[in-house]
Design a protein around this motif. Structure first.
Motif, PDB file in Angstrom:
ATOM      1  N   ALA A   1     -15.378  -8.543 -11.316  1.00  0.00           N
ATOM      2  CA  ALA A   1     -16.355  -9.630 -11.189  1.00  0.00           C
ATOM      3  C   ALA A   1     -16.099 -10.483  -9.952  1.00  0.00           C
ATOM      4  CB  ALA A   1     -16.326 -10.488 -12.452  1.00  0.00           C
ATOM      5  N   ASP A   2     -14.869 -10.504  -9.462  1.00  0.00           N
ATOM      6  CA  ASP A   2     -14.601 -11.334  -8.279  1.00  0.00           C
ATOM      7  C   ASP A   2     -14.443 -10.507  -7.001  1.00  0.00           C
ATOM      8  OD1 ASP A   2     -12.137 -10.204  -8.630  1.00  0.00           O
ATOM      9  OD2 ASP A   2     -11.035 -12.104  -8.731  1.00  0.00           O
TER      10      ASP A   2
ATOM     11  N   PRO B   1     -15.078 -26.205  -6.633  1.00  0.00           N
ATOM     12  CA  PRO B   1     -14.579 -24.847  -6.366  1.00  0.00           C
ATOM     13  C   PRO B   1     -13.972 -24.651  -4.980  1.00  0.00           C
ATOM     14  CG  PRO B   1     -16.975 -24.871  -6.720  1.00  0.00           C
ATOM     15  CD  PRO B   1     -16.518 -26.276  -6.618  1.00  0.00           C
ATOM     16  N   LEU B   2     -13.927 -25.668  -4.138  1.00  0.00           N
ATOM     17  CA  LEU B   2     -13.424 -25.453  -2.780  1.00  0.00           C
ATOM     18  C   LEU B   2     -11.928 -25.137  -2.775  1.00  0.00           C
ATOM     19  CD1 LEU B   2     -15.267 -28.114  -0.604  1.00  0.00           C
ATOM     20  CD2 LEU B   2     -15.920 -25.777  -1.151  1.00  0.00           C
ATOM     21  N   HIS B   3     -11.552 -24.312  -1.816  1.00  0.00           N
ATOM     22  CA  HIS B   3     -10.149 -23.930  -1.653  1.00  0.00           C
ATOM     23  C   HIS B   3      -9.624 -24.616  -0.392  1.00  0.00           C
ATOM     24  CE1 HIS B   3     -11.654 -20.784  -4.360  1.00  0.00           C
ATOM     25  NE2 HIS B   3     -10.406 -20.631  -4.736  1.00  0.00           N
TER      26      HIS B   3
ATOM     27  N   GLY C   1     -16.136 -17.194   5.105  1.00  0.00           N
ATOM     28  CA  GLY C   1     -16.069 -18.120   3.986  1.00  0.00           C
ATOM     29  C   GLY C   1     -17.421 -18.257   3.333  1.00  0.00           C
ATOM     30  N   HIS C   2     -17.393 -18.802   2.122  1.00  0.00           N
ATOM     31  CA  HIS C   2     -18.662 -18.971   1.399  1.00  0.00           C
ATOM     32  C   HIS C   2     -18.908 -20.459   1.177  1.00  0.00           C
ATOM     33  CE1 HIS C   2     -22.037 -18.160  -1.112  1.00  0.00           C
ATOM     34  NE2 HIS C   2     -21.459 -18.736  -2.153  1.00  0.00           N
ATOM     35  N   ARG C   3     -18.356 -21.020   0.117  1.00  0.00           N
ATOM     36  CA  ARG C   3     -18.461 -22.491  -0.017  1.00  0.00           C
ATOM     37  C   ARG C   3     -17.380 -23.146   0.841  1.00  0.00           C
ATOM     38  NH1 ARG C   3     -20.384 -24.601  -5.795  1.00  0.00           N
ATOM     39  NH2 ARG C   3     -21.853 -22.972  -6.318  1.00  0.00           N
TER      40      ARG C   3
ATOM     41  N   GLU D   1     -15.457 -16.894  -4.225  1.00  0.00           N
ATOM     42  CA  GLU D   1     -16.524 -17.906  -4.265  1.00  0.00           C
ATOM     43  C   GLU D   1     -17.921 -17.274  -4.230  1.00  0.00           C
ATOM     44  OE1 GLU D   1     -14.020 -21.494  -2.047  1.00  0.00           O
ATOM     45  OE2 GLU D   1     -15.844 -20.729  -1.109  1.00  0.00           O
ATOM     46  N   ALA D   2     -18.067 -16.254  -3.399  1.00  0.00           N
ATOM     47  CA  ALA D   2     -19.404 -15.654  -3.259  1.00  0.00           C
ATOM     48  C   ALA D   2     -19.786 -14.913  -4.531  1.00  0.00           C
ATOM     49  CB  ALA D   2     -19.431 -14.724  -2.055  1.00  0.00           C
TER      50      ALA D   2
END
Ligand code: NOJ
Length: 776
Positions: free
Chosen positions: A209-210, A390-392, A124-126, A154-155
């Motif tokens: 981009a993602d 932005p959290l999932h 995970g990132h954020r 997210e990253a």
């Protein structure tokens, strides 16, 4: 097409050259996704390489560390000089900080070659998902894939182009703190996860981009460090390497991983970073890998300490010649490579090969088309890292609850009812820091849900919650861990005071939920242990709580199997939750109160004692297997402990009960090149809807090398309503019977095979079939 990545060379007036390059860029047809006809890409890269000076080429092979603080002028100037090809970032960096580097590279660099940014986005990132071992416990490739996809989204939105993941080091030694990052002990399970994570990180196309590039690590066999001591020697027979340790890396590469990281360790005497056999013979020739090879942090420098290089020049030469193309935070590529080329000690073709690879990576990432594709432009701004938007969360909760493993549930204590008084106790009970686990990337403890918070939200006003710390997470204040990790809270009161307070609280409750285990730093890089018991204060707390006579639920938070023989007896119910991430507290509450029926299965064996290590299910029979029904001194066993694990691989309970019918085979004679089916009927015999994982194991009874008693070859996670049954069918083809013989040839030998199906690796239905003849 934007081709701002290229500037007119500063010291040469080469309008013709620039014009030629521009035409080449057009010819290369660099598309918005970074994809292009391979001829076009090659022409483009060749033309670029042609223009590069020796220092610029060396610069491309260097990945430097960028601390999370604003870049210094020196760092920016270094990038502008073309002395750095990529940067790796610290958690909490901002897009603005990274953009400053890209501005320096693209706007001030002589050739305007973009840099790429890499980081440790491991689980995970954020939004932090469960650690690797936790995700693997879900046995749910779709859930694991969703975690990787979200991490990539997210990253990349924070500017990263590459992650140092997946970490697919097979590990059978829980003393090694990095076992937490990987996916367990089994080559098949780890390989399936490796490919899924890779695909989801990289998305439909790498240039999107993602998408972020996967850098599979640590090649190879880092998980086999002797004694579980991090960075220690690894000695793995070539046979075992091929059979068990290499398949997960290969699976990630076949799934398209764009990069590989070398291990810090020696493999059979030769450091991985200078191991030509690993990096060229296996990776390039046998596997036909065409991506980038990056060293681990300072691994090139460490060749000197390993004693395989006399100094900097030797180390740089050995690494490059062996096939390491980019060095992470080392000084020798910078100090020595140019000179080695000038002296003719290293052919320029080798340097060019590596530079070409780095440029190709940037090309594939879409950076020549738009160096800001993941950074955004200044006017786009960025969400600050503490911004919860932005959290999932929903996905994190879903993955987390699927990763929890119910190890014990005596008298169906769980699920709990949402009434009465619940005592929530323990150093991990209201701890939003450790629940994130190690390598928590940009995850913020302030955004994580602790167990206490999760339980509180779940019960609302229907039940009363009481809380006490009960014990510190570590026995000593001056513990190495506390020195290393400043985030560990330490209550200075004497242990007896903490314990007495907790017991008094527990006595007022109807049920006790106690959360024990490890601080995140205990299961991390460098965090090896010889003792896998819970720390003494935590054990004493559990014992004291047991003495209250109240129903006792033990929630474990840890990054490796622990030796919890007594603890598992003291507690009425045990839930292994690993480090479950941002939504961990809610996910655990879902399981404790039955809003989600637990379905996790262990991806790793829990030993009874450290002395049993390595203990894994896929063991060989030995010439003298021990039979507990007919014990004999001269049989393979210990005097002081059973051979059996405390909890086997693949084990995990549910709030319902599943039964399996005997197996049915579509044939008892399999012909080479053909497939057969094995089926079994799974029934939910209980009162609740639930999911379980049906596991397929095979054994080759007689072969030219001794084969494991069982090997996982397939699994299916199945959801059934109460009373529902379903026929589960697995295909078995001859490729699943293949193994490496003594000459390292992958072969299938005719004879008898056992096929076993069960809900864990010990409790299995069994049948046999014959393989006729050898496949063509
Ligand atoms: C060293 C670790 O071994 C590796 O896994 C990590 O990716 C790098 N440091 C960068 O943080």
């Amino acid at each position: 097409m934007e081709c701002g990545a290229f500037k007119q060379p500063a010291r040469r007036s080469t309008s013709l050259l620039t014009l030629g390059l521009t035409l080449l860029l057009h010819a290369a047809n660099v598309s918005a996704t970074g994809g292009s006809p391979s001829m076009g890409k090659e022409q483009f890269l060749a033309a670029l390489l042609e223009q590069m000076s020796l220092p610029e080429k060396v610069g491309q092979l260097r990945m430097k560390h960028s601390p999370g603080t604003p870049p210094s002028q020196y760092a920016l100037d270094t990038v502008a000089k073309g002395a750095v090809g990529a940067l790796f970032t610290e958690p909490g960096f901002t897009r603005e900080q990274l953009r400053a580097y890209q501005d320096a590279a693209v706007q001030r660099g002589r050739l305007g070659i973009p840099v790429f940014f890499a980081g440790d986005v491991v689980h995970g990132h954020r939004t932090v998902f469960p650690i690797g071992l936790g995700q693997a416990s879900s046995w749910d490739l779709q859930a694991i894939g969703s975690a990787a996809r979200i991490a990539a989204i997210e990253a990349s939105a924070d500017g990263l182009d590459m992650t140092f993941a997946p970490m697919v080091d097979l590990s059978r030694d829980p003393r090694w703190g990095r076992m937490s990052e990987g996916f367990g002990e089994d080559p098949y399970l780890v390989s399936r996860i490796a490919e899924r994570v890779t695909q989801q990180l990289q998305g439909a196309t790498l240039g999107a981009a993602d998408s972020i590039m996967a850098c599979v690590k640590h090649f190879a066999a880092y998980g086999a460090v002797e004694g579980g001591r991090d960075y220690n020697t690894t000695n793995v027979s070539t046979h075992q390497l091929f059979q068990d340790y290499l398949p997960p890396y290969q699976a990630a590469l076949e799934a398209g991983a764009g990069a590989v990281m070398t291990a810090l360790t020696t493999l059979n005497g030769v450091p991985a970073t200078a191991n030509r056999w690993l990096l060229r013979d296996i990776l390039r020739q046998q596997w036909r890998y065409r991506g980038l090879v990056i060293s681990d942090h300072s691994a090139v420098q460490e060749l000197v300490a390993h004693g395989t290089a006399a100094g900097g020049e030797d180390a740089a030469q050995a690494a490059l010649v062996a096939g390491t193309q980019m060095s992470m935070n080392d000084r020798y590529f910078e100090q020595a490579l140019a000179q080695l080329i000038e002296q003719g000690a290293v052919p320029v073709s080798l340097l060019d090969e590596a530079v070409h690879q780095v440029l190709a990576t940037k090309y594939d990432l879409g950076l020549f088309h738009d160096p800001y594709r993941r950074l955004g432009h200044a006017q786009h701004g960025a969400q600050p890292s503490h911004d919860p938007k932005p959290l999932h969360r929903a996905q994190a909760r879903e993955v987390a609850r699927r990763s929890l493993v119910l190890l014990k549930n005596q008298n169906a204590l769980l699920p709990l009812v949402k009434r009465g008084t619940v005592a929530v106790i323990g150093p991990l009970a209201d701890n939003p820091v450790d629940i994130l686990g190690s390598w928590h990337a940009s995850g913020q403890p302030g955004q994580a849900i602790s167990l206490y918070q999760g339980l509180k939200t779940a019960v609302g006003d229907d039940a009363k919650l009481l809380y006490a710390l009960g014990a510190n997470i570590s026995d000593k204040r001056d513990d190495f861990l506390l020195l290393a990790d400043k985030t560990v809270n330490f209550d200075p009161r004497p242990p007896q005071a903490l314990l007495a307070e907790a017991v008094a609280i527990a006595q007022q409750a109807d049920v006790i939920v106690v959360a024990l285990g490890e601080a995140r730093g205990m299961s991390h890089e460098g965090a090896s242990k010889t003792d896998l018991n819970l720390p003494t204060q935590q054990r004493e707390l559990l014992q004291a709580l047991k003495r209250t006579g109240k129903p006792l639920v033990l929630v474990l938070m840890n990054g490796r199997p622990l030796t919890i023989v007594e603890e598992s007896q003291w507690a009425d119910a045990v839930l292994e939750t690993w480090f479950s991430g941002t939504e961990g507290g809610n996910a655990i509450a879902d399981v404790l109160f039955g809003d989600y029926n637990p379905s996790g299965k262990l991806p790793v064996t829990f030993p009874r004692s450290v002395g049993q290590i390595p203990l894994y299910y896929a063991q060989l029979n030995t010439g003298r297997p021990f039979d507990p029904q007919q014990p004999s001194a001269y049989r393979s066993h210990y005097f002081d402990t059973d051979n059996t694990p405390l909890y086997p691989f693949g084990y995990g309970l549910s709030y319902t009960h599943f039964s399996l019918s005997p197996l049915t085979l579509s044939t008892h004679r399999l012909r080479p090149g053909h497939a057969m089916q094995v089926s079994v009927t799974l029934k939910n015999e209980g009162q609740r809807t639930g999911e379980t994982t049906v596991q397929l194991y095979l054994r080759d009874r007689v072969a030219s090398v001794s084969r494991p008693l069982k090997e996982l070859k397939g699994f299916q996670k199945v959801l059934l309503a109460p009373g529902e049954s379903r026929q589960i069918v697995f295909d078995i083809d001859t490729s699943m019977l293949a193994f490496y013989n003594q000459h390292l040839q992958r072969v299938t030998e005719p004879g008898t095979f056992d096929v076993m199906i069960g809900l864990d690796s010990q409790d299995l239905q069994k049948a046999s079939f014959e393989l006729d003849g050898t496949p063509p």
